[in-house]
Motif scaffolding. Structure first.
Motif, short mmCIF file in Angstrom:
data_model
loop_
_atom_site.label_atom_id
_atom_site.label_comp_id
_atom_site.label_asym_id
_atom_site.label_seq_id
_atom_site.Cartn_x
_atom_site.Cartn_y
_atom_site.Cartn_z
N HIS A 117 48.80 -46.36 108.04
CA HIS A 117 50.09 -45.67 108.18
C HIS A 117 51.05 -46.23 107.17
N ASN A 169 54.22 -44.74 104.52
CA ASN A 169 55.04 -43.63 104.06
C ASN A 169 55.65 -44.01 102.72
N ILE A 204 49.96 -50.91 112.07
CA ILE A 204 51.26 -50.62 112.67
C ILE A 204 52.05 -49.74 111.73
N ASP A 205 52.61 -48.66 112.25
CA ASP A 205 53.40 -47.72 111.46
C ASP A 205 54.76 -48.35 111.13
N ALA A 219 57.41 -46.95 110.06
CA ALA A 219 58.54 -46.12 110.47
C ALA A 219 58.96 -46.42 111.91
N SER A 220 58.03 -46.90 112.73
CA SER A 220 58.34 -47.14 114.14
C SER A 220 58.79 -48.58 114.41
N VAL A 221 58.81 -49.41 113.39
CA VAL A 221 59.18 -50.82 113.56
C VAL A 221 60.70 -50.93 113.54
N ARG A 222 61.25 -51.63 114.51
CA ARG A 222 62.69 -51.86 114.56
C ARG A 222 62.99 -53.19 113.89
#
Length: 71
Positions: free
Chosen positions: A35, A37, A58-59, A61-64
């Motif tokens: 994943h 981008n 682990i994507d 984009a979804s990591v804070r």
């Protein structure tokens, strides 16, 4: 480090230099995809943490991300 991901995003290669010469590290997934981008860019700078997250699946984009003190 130079990181290359193929179009199908099933294989990742890392090229780096050591004292004796260049080294190539490769990882191919049997199932799933990496994943990553690129946001329309062919080249993008990655931090060491981002590379580890991509390898672990682990994507990004979804990591804070939290603010940290940086000197």
């Amino acid at each position: 480090l130079f990181v290359f991901i193929n179009r199908r995003r099933t294989q990742l290669k890392v090229l780096y230099f050591e004292q004796g010469g260049y080294c190539l590290w490769s990882k191919r997934l049997e199932a799933g995809r990496f994943h990553f981008n690129a946001q329309g860019a062919d080249k993008q700078a990655l931090s060491w943490t981002d590379l580890k997250l991509i390898i672990e699946g682990i994507d990004l984009a979804s990591v804070r991300r939290f603010k940290r003190y940086r000197r």
